[in-house]
Design a protein around this motif. Structure first.
Motif, PDB file in Angstrom:
ATOM      1  N   LYS A  42     -54.640  27.213  31.055  1.00  0.00           N
ATOM      2  CA  LYS A  42     -53.738  26.493  30.165  1.00  0.00           C
ATOM      3  C   LYS A  42     -52.434  27.259  29.978  1.00  0.00           C
ATOM      4  O   LYS A  42     -51.336  26.691  30.040  1.00  0.00           O
ATOM      5  N   LEU A  43     -52.537  28.573  29.788  1.00  0.00           N
ATOM      6  CA  LEU A  43     -51.347  29.383  29.553  1.00  0.00           C
ATOM      7  C   LEU A  43     -50.500  29.541  30.807  1.00  0.00           C
ATOM      8  O   LEU A  43     -49.270  29.675  30.723  1.00  0.00           O
ATOM      9  N   VAL A  44     -51.136  29.554  31.986  1.00  0.00           N
ATOM     10  CA  VAL A  44     -50.372  29.671  33.242  1.00  0.00           C
ATOM     11  C   VAL A  44     -49.388  28.523  33.352  1.00  0.00           C
ATOM     12  O   VAL A  44     -48.226  28.697  33.730  1.00  0.00           O
ATOM     13  N   ARG A  45     -49.840  27.328  33.011  1.00  0.00           N
ATOM     14  CA  ARG A  45     -48.987  26.150  33.149  1.00  0.00           C
ATOM     15  C   ARG A  45     -47.801  26.170  32.181  1.00  0.00           C
ATOM     16  O   ARG A  45     -46.742  25.603  32.467  1.00  0.00           O
ATOM     17  N   THR A  46     -47.965  26.815  31.048  1.00  0.00           N
ATOM     18  CA  THR A  46     -46.881  26.846  30.060  1.00  0.00           C
ATOM     19  C   THR A  46     -46.029  28.102  30.147  1.00  0.00           C
ATOM     20  O   THR A  46     -45.008  28.195  29.472  1.00  0.00           O
ATOM     21  N   SER A  47     -46.446  29.069  30.971  1.00  0.00           N
ATOM     22  CA  SER A  47     -45.738  30.345  31.017  1.00  0.00           C
ATOM     23  C   SER A  47     -45.220  30.726  32.399  1.00  0.00           C
ATOM     24  O   SER A  47     -44.471  31.683  32.519  1.00  0.00           O
TER      25      SER A  47
ATOM     26  N   ALA B  10     -40.561  33.170  29.797  1.00  0.00           N
ATOM     27  CA  ALA B  10     -41.741  32.731  30.537  1.00  0.00           C
ATOM     28  C   ALA B  10     -42.287  33.833  31.442  1.00  0.00           C
ATOM     29  O   ALA B  10     -43.500  34.051  31.507  1.00  0.00           O
ATOM     30  N   GLU B  11     -41.401  34.529  32.148  1.00  0.00           N
ATOM     31  CA  GLU B  11     -41.867  35.539  33.100  1.00  0.00           C
ATOM     32  C   GLU B  11     -42.635  36.661  32.410  1.00  0.00           C
ATOM     33  O   GLU B  11     -43.699  37.086  32.883  1.00  0.00           O
ATOM     34  N   ALA B  12     -42.125  37.115  31.273  1.00  0.00           N
ATOM     35  CA  ALA B  12     -42.805  38.190  30.547  1.00  0.00           C
ATOM     36  C   ALA B  12     -44.168  37.733  30.051  1.00  0.00           C
ATOM     37  O   ALA B  12     -45.160  38.471  30.137  1.00  0.00           O
ATOM     38  N   ARG B  13     -44.241  36.497  29.538  1.00  0.00           N
ATOM     39  CA  ARG B  13     -45.529  35.971  29.071  1.00  0.00           C
ATOM     40  C   ARG B  13     -46.500  35.810  30.226  1.00  0.00           C
ATOM     41  O   ARG B  13     -47.694  36.104  30.106  1.00  0.00           O
ATOM     42  N   PHE B  14     -45.982  35.349  31.359  1.00  0.00           N
ATOM     43  CA  PHE B  14     -46.846  35.149  32.522  1.00  0.00           C
ATOM     44  C   PHE B  14     -47.451  36.467  32.989  1.00  0.00           C
ATOM     45  O   PHE B  14     -48.643  36.548  33.293  1.00  0.00           O
TER      46      PHE B  14
END
Length: 309
Positions: free
Chosen positions: A26-31, A42-46
């Motif tokens: 779920k988080l991959v798709r939003t980050s 986004a990149e840092a969260r990913f």
């Protein structure tokens, strides 16, 4: 706790393996930065959630993190030992070439340790290289059937990547020794590649099964017959039973995804969708108008009884 993988994925420490995988996908798709180009963070969260997933998806590394043996990035935690714990032993890890007396200042000893580490000196300090993290978008059919591809690294070099059959969306592939070089002769890190499976317009994945919605005509639903249907391995002939209903599911055994490490495949499920002819089909309209005058079939009879009850 900084770099806590549970916090990064929004999970409790009691989370199951299924909970961990679900949260990560779920988080991959939003980050993912490629999917969220206008999101500066986004990149840092990913990177954070991918590192967290690498720790928690593996039972061994998760256990070691929970025990405090490694940190949230997978690095070994230093043992909590004091300089006096080593004093008098056969090898004093806190001695330099000049030696420290029994009354040495602990701050001086600690400073020397840091200098030794920086030059890879006393104690033979080593550190493994950092893992390199990449993402790779793969078409649905290539992930399902397996393929080989290459990714271009930031320095312009290419890295060959084998996509195993049945690779799932959000799955991370590990290429041993393809990361950053170690320090002081330590081992090279790995390349961790997160695979993002591009959705397909027809095929959907449900575990190891494939689901498609197959349009059939009005007469095929009433009379039945053989029609052509796609699978991930090519087209096949499918028998439509007479009096088929919209939403009815047909199953093709062994036409799904091959399970990892086996030759066993899932199935393909075919959901029927009845498509009526264009409204200007006058002959069909005339036939149905006459048929309606004599038919006694009421499809909602039982349905309405349930509502009243």
């Amino acid at each position: 706790m900084p770099n806590d993988p549970y916090v990064a994925l929004g999970l409790a420490k009691t989370a199951t393996a299924a909970d961990i995988k679900k949260a990560y996908r779920k988080l991959v798709r939003t980050s993912h930065p490629d999917l969220n180009p206008d999101d500066a963070g986004a990149e840092a969260r990913f990177k954070e959630i991918t590192a967290a997933y690498e720790i928690l998806k593996d039972t061994e590394t998760r256990t070691r993190f929970d025990a405090g043996e490694i940190d949230g990035l997978g690095a070994e935690r230093a043992q909590r030992q004091y300089y006096r714990d080593f004093a008098g032993g056969p090898v004093n890890a806190y001695q330099n070439r000049e030696g420290f007396g029994s009354n040495a200042d602990p701050a001086d000893i600690f400073a020397e340790i840091l200098r030794n580490r920086a030059r890879g000196g006393a104690g033979g300090f080593q550190s493994p290289g950092a893992h390199a993290r990449y993402s790779l978008e793969v078409p649905f059919l290539e992930a399902a059937k397996g393929t080989k591809t290459t990714i271009t690294l930031p320095d312009g070099q290419s890295l060959s990547v084998a996509i195993p059959r049945g690779t799932e969306d959000g799955q991370t592939l590990r290429l041993r020794g393809k990361g950053a070089a170690g320090f002081g002769g330590g081992p090279t890190g790995d390349a961790l590649i997160t695979v993002l499976v591009r959705p397909h317009s027809i095929f959907q994945r449900e575990g190891n099964d494939i689901l498609i919605t197959l349009p059939i005509s009005f007469d095929e639903a009433i009379l039945g017959g053989k029609v052509t249907a796609p699978t991930i391995d090519g087209s096949v002939q499918v028998t439509i039973p007479a009096n088929a209903s919209p939403g009815q599911i047909l199953r093709l055994r062994g036409r799904g995804i091959e399970r990892a490490g086996t030759k066993i495949k899932g199935d393909q499920k075919i959901e029927l969708k009845i498509v009526v002819p264009p409204a200007d089909n006058q002959s069909l309209r005339a036939f149905l108008s006459e048929w309606r005058k004599t038919q006694s079939f009421e499809p909602r009879a039982d349905f309405m009884k349930e509502v009243v009850a």
